[in-house]
Design a protein around this motif. Structure first.
Motif, PDB file in Angstrom:
ATOM      1  N   GLY A  31       0.839  -1.190   0.000  1.00  0.00           N
ATOM      2  CA  GLY A  31       0.000   0.000   0.000  1.00  0.00           C
ATOM      3  C   GLY A  31       0.868   1.231   0.000  1.00  0.00           C
ATOM      4  O   GLY A  31       1.877   1.289   0.714  1.00  0.00           O
ATOM      5  N   LYS A  32       0.514   2.216  -0.815  1.00  0.00           N
ATOM      6  CA  LYS A  32       1.262   3.468  -0.864  1.00  0.00           C
ATOM      7  C   LYS A  32       0.449   4.570  -0.192  1.00  0.00           C
ATOM      8  O   LYS A  32      -0.786   4.568  -0.225  1.00  0.00           O
ATOM      9  N   SER A  33       1.150   5.514   0.399  1.00  0.00           N
ATOM     10  CA  SER A  33       0.470   6.683   0.961  1.00  0.00           C
ATOM     11  C   SER A  33      -0.054   7.538  -0.187  1.00  0.00           C
ATOM     12  O   SER A  33       0.434   7.448  -1.317  1.00  0.00           O
ATOM     13  N   PRO A  34      -1.066   8.372   0.057  1.00  0.00           N
ATOM     14  CA  PRO A  34      -1.615   9.208  -1.019  1.00  0.00           C
ATOM     15  C   PRO A  34      -0.568  10.051  -1.744  1.00  0.00           C
ATOM     16  O   PRO A  34      -0.685  10.294  -2.950  1.00  0.00           O
ATOM     17  N   ASN A  35       0.495  10.480  -1.019  1.00  0.00           N
ATOM     18  CA  ASN A  35       1.544  11.276  -1.685  1.00  0.00           C
ATOM     19  C   ASN A  35       2.622  10.414  -2.356  1.00  0.00           C
ATOM     20  O   ASN A  35       3.590  10.935  -2.906  1.00  0.00           O
ATOM     21  N   LYS A  36       2.481   9.082  -2.264  1.00  0.00           N
ATOM     22  CA  LYS A  36       3.371   8.102  -2.898  1.00  0.00           C
ATOM     23  C   LYS A  36       4.784   8.075  -2.304  1.00  0.00           C
ATOM     24  O   LYS A  36       5.664   7.408  -2.837  1.00  0.00           O
ATOM     25  N   ARG A  56     -25.233  -4.129   2.191  1.00  0.00           N
ATOM     26  CA  ARG A  56     -24.636  -2.993   1.492  1.00  0.00           C
ATOM     27  C   ARG A  56     -25.705  -2.009   1.017  1.00  0.00           C
ATOM     28  O   ARG A  56     -25.536  -0.794   1.115  1.00  0.00           O
ATOM     29  N   THR A  57     -26.817  -2.535   0.516  1.00  0.00           N
ATOM     30  CA  THR A  57     -27.907  -1.662   0.060  1.00  0.00           C
ATOM     31  C   THR A  57     -28.483  -0.870   1.232  1.00  0.00           C
ATOM     32  O   THR A  57     -28.740   0.332   1.118  1.00  0.00           O
ATOM     33  N   ARG A  58     -28.673  -1.554   2.386  1.00  0.00           N
ATOM     34  CA  ARG A  58     -29.195  -0.864   3.571  1.00  0.00           C
ATOM     35  C   ARG A  58     -28.268   0.254   4.023  1.00  0.00           C
ATOM     36  O   ARG A  58     -28.716   1.287   4.525  1.00  0.00           O
ATOM     37  N   LYS A  59     -26.966   0.073   3.836  1.00  0.00           N
ATOM     38  CA  LYS A  59     -25.993   1.077   4.268  1.00  0.00           C
ATOM     39  C   LYS A  59     -25.689   2.123   3.199  1.00  0.00           C
ATOM     40  O   LYS A  59     -24.802   2.962   3.381  1.00  0.00           O
ATOM     41  N   GLY A  60     -26.414   2.041   2.079  1.00  0.00           N
ATOM     42  CA  GLY A  60     -26.214   3.026   1.021  1.00  0.00           C
ATOM     43  C   GLY A  60     -24.951   2.816   0.213  1.00  0.00           C
ATOM     44  O   GLY A  60     -24.410   3.767  -0.377  1.00  0.00           O
ATOM     45  N   LEU A  61     -24.464   1.567   0.160  1.00  0.00           N
ATOM     46  CA  LEU A  61     -23.245   1.233  -0.585  1.00  0.00           C
ATOM     47  C   LEU A  61     -23.629   0.587  -1.914  1.00  0.00           C
ATOM     48  O   LEU A  61     -24.735   0.064  -2.064  1.00  0.00           O
ATOM     49  N   PRO A  62     -22.713   0.570  -2.890  1.00  0.00           N
ATOM     50  CA  PRO A  62     -22.973  -0.198  -4.114  1.00  0.00           C
ATOM     51  C   PRO A  62     -23.238  -1.653  -3.753  1.00  0.00           C
ATOM     52  O   PRO A  62     -22.618  -2.192  -2.819  1.00  0.00           O
ATOM     53  N   PRO A  63     -24.161  -2.336  -4.424  1.00  0.00           N
ATOM     54  CA  PRO A  63     -24.553  -3.699  -4.013  1.00  0.00           C
ATOM     55  C   PRO A  63     -23.436  -4.739  -4.102  1.00  0.00           C
ATOM     56  O   PRO A  63     -23.475  -5.738  -3.395  1.00  0.00           O
ATOM     57  N   THR A  64     -22.446  -4.512  -4.957  1.00  0.00           N
ATOM     58  CA  THR A  64     -21.360  -5.488  -5.124  1.00  0.00           C
ATOM     59  C   THR A  64     -20.111  -5.037  -4.374  1.00  0.00           C
ATOM     60  O   THR A  64     -19.710  -3.873  -4.482  1.00  0.00           O
ATOM     61  N   PRO A  65     -19.468  -5.931  -3.592  1.00  0.00           N
ATOM     62  CA  PRO A  65     -18.232  -5.553  -2.888  1.00  0.00           C
ATOM     63  C   PRO A  65     -17.144  -5.144  -3.878  1.00  0.00           C
ATOM     64  O   PRO A  65     -17.120  -5.596  -5.022  1.00  0.00           O
ATOM     65  N   PRO A  66     -16.206  -4.281  -3.450  1.00  0.00           N
ATOM     66  CA  PRO A  66     -15.119  -3.852  -4.346  1.00  0.00           C
ATOM     67  C   PRO A  66     -14.165  -4.999  -4.666  1.00  0.00           C
ATOM     68  O   PRO A  66     -14.162  -6.035  -3.987  1.00  0.00           O
ATOM     69  N   LYS A  67     -13.338  -4.808  -5.661  1.00  0.00           N
ATOM     70  CA  LYS A  67     -12.335  -5.806  -6.059  1.00  0.00           C
ATOM     71  C   LYS A  67     -11.019  -5.526  -5.332  1.00  0.00           C
ATOM     72  O   LYS A  67     -10.729  -4.371  -4.978  1.00  0.00           O
ATOM     73  N   PRO A  68     -10.175  -6.559  -5.137  1.00  0.00           N
ATOM     74  CA  PRO A  68      -8.903  -6.363  -4.416  1.00  0.00           C
ATOM     75  C   PRO A  68      -8.014  -5.298  -5.067  1.00  0.00           C
ATOM     76  O   PRO A  68      -7.337  -4.541  -4.371  1.00  0.00           O
ATOM     77  N   GLU A  69      -8.046  -5.236  -6.416  1.00  0.00           N
ATOM     78  CA  GLU A  69      -7.156  -4.296  -7.126  1.00  0.00           C
ATOM     79  C   GLU A  69      -7.429  -2.843  -6.760  1.00  0.00           C
ATOM     80  O   GLU A  69      -6.573  -1.975  -6.972  1.00  0.00           O
ATOM     81  N   GLU A  70      -8.608  -2.582  -6.210  1.00  0.00           N
ATOM     82  CA  GLU A  70      -8.936  -1.206  -5.847  1.00  0.00           C
ATOM     83  C   GLU A  70      -8.190  -0.747  -4.600  1.00  0.00           C
ATOM     84  O   GLU A  70      -8.158   0.445  -4.284  1.00  0.00           O
ATOM     85  N   PHE A  71      -7.538  -1.685  -3.885  1.00  0.00           N
ATOM     86  CA  PHE A  71      -6.912  -1.325  -2.612  1.00  0.00           C
ATOM     87  C   PHE A  71      -5.406  -1.549  -2.554  1.00  0.00           C
ATOM     88  O   PHE A  71      -4.747  -0.969  -1.699  1.00  0.00           O
ATOM     89  N   TYR A  72      -4.851  -2.384  -3.390  1.00  0.00           N
ATOM     90  CA  TYR A  72      -3.398  -2.552  -3.307  1.00  0.00           C
ATOM     91  C   TYR A  72      -2.710  -1.841  -4.458  1.00  0.00           C
ATOM     92  O   TYR A  72      -3.291  -1.590  -5.508  1.00  0.00           O
ATOM     93  N   ASP A  73      -1.437  -1.509  -4.244  1.00  0.00           N
ATOM     94  CA  ASP A  73      -0.638  -0.795  -5.238  1.00  0.00           C
ATOM     95  C   ASP A  73       0.448  -1.695  -5.783  1.00  0.00           C
ATOM     96  O   ASP A  73       0.801  -2.724  -5.179  1.00  0.00           O
ATOM     97  N   THR A  74       0.969  -1.318  -6.899  1.00  0.00           N
ATOM     98  CA  THR A  74       2.097  -2.039  -7.497  1.00  0.00           C
ATOM     99  C   THR A  74       3.264  -1.076  -7.682  1.00  0.00           C
ATOM    100  O   THR A  74       3.086   0.149  -7.685  1.00  0.00           O
ATOM    101  N   GLU A  75       4.453  -1.632  -7.825  1.00  0.00           N
ATOM    102  CA  GLU A  75       5.661  -0.801  -8.000  1.00  0.00           C
ATOM    103  C   GLU A  75       5.569   0.003  -9.299  1.00  0.00           C
ATOM    104  O   GLU A  75       5.038  -0.458 -10.289  1.00  0.00           O
TER     105      GLU A  75
END
Length: 545
Positions: free
Chosen positions: A292-297, A526-545
């Motif tokens: 994981g990278k910080s927002p400023n990389k 997820r619908t009750r909590k106002g979230l998109p009905p499908t869980p996110p994918k792993p690629e949305e959270f990890y970074d690559t070099e």
């Protein structure tokens, strides 16, 4: 026959045991007669019953006759409730119930008094509690001044100057005190009492709000009071919706809480009950560390996660493994009893609910300067999971490596927190995540003729019958029942057995939601909590070099 068992009603304030029945010439027929007739007549007869056989008489007699005195009991009970050394000064004072020894008191009840504020009640095991004495709250890691000391005399609370060891004391003035707290001498190093164990986790939530917005100040006061007095109630404000959420052990627990609010003069609106779920992983993450990278990389963190074994989870729940322990003590337990490697056991740096954080990072600069931010990011990640924003259950997060920017400006919490929770969520989604639901243990005592309706009702609600036994002319049905299927069961059970079933439930364990229902339940949450009905994918959270 020797008076060890009492019968009575706390609500109607009457009670008897066999010696009292003989002494007062009362029989069970008299009690049945008191509850027979028109409502007004019953109320009058029950009131007379409470005066003739008051509840406190047999109860106090049973205490005096059958419970040992502190002088007799404390020496052999000491090792079962207090983990400190019996040869230490405080250990020796406890064994003697010495009023002149170092102070040690265990808080077992907290109540909010309109005049005195928060009053902590508990047993004084050693020393003496005195007005004006400065003490430490061992678990809370803070000090406070005892402003007032009280002793209970029947329903009254009498102000006294001091109370010595062997007695139950009530004290006020200590800040942020909770049930289970250990109160000790201000400057003495002492082990806390074993943490109190509750039979249930909060598994049902309702949204609650005052009927009249003008009652918000009273609402705040009442909620503070009931959550302080009942540790099994959890209250929080949903950051996204602004709803006031109250969580308890079940539907009945929350109904009783609503009744207590009404008694305090507060009318509230409650939503239909919502089940609390947990998120976990099916297996250990077995790929390369997730980055994981910080927002400023400018900062990078690599993590892996593992599934904790059930025995370690139970050790955390019971307090056998906790953050209050010394590093060496915790390492010894984890290596000898649970087979952890020495390095992992020694470098466990945070525990959050049933999840742990282990620091495997070696030879990197500035780690100590950001480690508290990393702990905060870990807590954020496990308190609100990625599948359905439900708490995560039973995972071990390993910090494998890190690169931290040399300039403090570039490594503040706004950079380190996202750098921590993002790869944890990424690794979590790569480890076959699943949803866990709370399961109740259900026990029902019913006449033989009504066993079939009870079993049919359980099967209809995804229940699993564990055992059926006979006891004279009654049958005891034991089963496991998902909390999600338990709502409204009281009325259905009453009608299907003509009101002849005696039943009880309590929280048992967490179990995976059936595979066929997983995706639909996640979608609903997820619908009750106002979230998109499908869980996110792993690629949305990890970074690559």
């Amino acid at each position: 026959e020797d008076g060890r068992v009492a019968f009575g009603s706390a609500l109607h304030r009457w009670g008897i045991n066999l010696p009292h029945m003989k002494a007062k010439g009362i029989t069970f027929k008299d009690i049945i007669d008191a509850y027979t007739g028109e409502p007004e007549e019953i109320a009058k007869k029950v009131e007379e019953l409470s005066k003739r056989i008051p509840l406190y008489e047999p109860i106090l007699d049973m205490f005096c006759e059958h419970l040992p005195s502190p002088l007799e009991a404390q020496p052999y009970r000491q090792s079962q409730i207090w983990p400190g050394s019996p040869d230490s000064p405080i250990g020796k004072a406890m064994a003697k119930v010495d009023p002149n020894g170092p102070l040690l008191m265990c808080v077992t009840f907290v109540e909010v008094d309109p005049h005195s504020g928060v009053v902590a009640i508990g047993r004084v095991f050693s020393g003496t509690v005195e007005k004006g004495k400065t003490v430490q709250m061992v678990t809370g890691r803070q000090k406070g001044l005892i402003q007032q000391v009280y002793m209970s005399m029947a329903t009254d609370r009498v102000i006294v100057d001091k109370i010595p060891a062997g007695n139950i004391a009530a004290i006020s003035g200590l800040p942020s005190i909770r049930v289970g707290e250990t109160i000790a001498e201000a400057d003495m190093e002492v082990q806390p009492f074993e943490s109190l164990k509750y039979v249930s986790d909060p598994v049902v939530t309702v949204a609650v709000e005052p009927e009249d917005v003008k009652d918000l100040p009273l609402f705040d006061k009442v909620i503070h009071k009931i959550t302080l007095e009942d540790p099994n109630l959890h209250f929080r404000i949903d950051k996204e919706s602004g709803q006031y959420l109250l969580s308890g052990m079940g539907e009945l627990h929350l109904e009783v809480t609503a009744y207590r609010m009404q008694e305090a003069g507060l009318k509230v609106k409650m939503s239909p009950p919502i089940v609390i779920y947990r998120e976990t992983v099916s297996r250990n993450y077995n790929g390369p560390p997730v980055m994981g990278k910080s927002p400023n990389k400018h900062n990078k963190l690599w993590v892996t996660i593992e599934k904790l074994s059930e025995d370690v989870i139970q050790a955390i729940k019971t307090g056998k493994i906790n953050e209050m322990q010394s590093r060496d003590e915790r390492q010894k337990i984890l290596t000898k009893e649970y087979g952890w490697s020495t390095d992992d056991a020694r470098n466990l740096i945070a525990i959050e609910d049933t999840n742990v954080l282990v620091n495997r990072i070696k030879g990197r600069q500035y780690v100590e300067e950001v480690i508290e931010h990393i702990k905060a990011g870990f807590r954020d990640a496990v308190n609100t999971g990625v599948l359905a924003k439900e708490p995560i259950y039973g995972i071990k997060v390993n910090l494998e490596d890190i690169i931290v920017h040399e300039d403090p400006v570039h490594r503040g919490p706004a950079q380190i927190l996202p750098m921590t929770w993002r790869p944890i969520w990424g690794a979590f989604l790569l480890s076959d995540p699943k949803l866990l639901e709370p399961i109740l243990s259900f026990e029902c005592k019913v006449p033989q003729d009504f066993v079939s309706p009870v079993i049919s009702l359980l099967q209809k609600r995804r229940g699993r019958v564990v055992d059926i036994t006979n006891e004279e002319d009654m049958v005891i049905v034991k089963a496991e029942l998902p909390v999600a299927e338990s709502f409204g069961i009281a009325d259905e059970l009453r009608s299907s057995t003509q009101g002849r079933a005696f039943w009880a439930t309590q929280f048992s364990h967490w179990a995976p939601v059936p595979e066929s229902m997983q995706s639909e339940v996640i979608k609903q949450i997820r619908t009750r909590k106002g979230l998109p009905p499908t869980p996110p994918k792993p690629e949305e959270f990890y970074d690559t070099e």
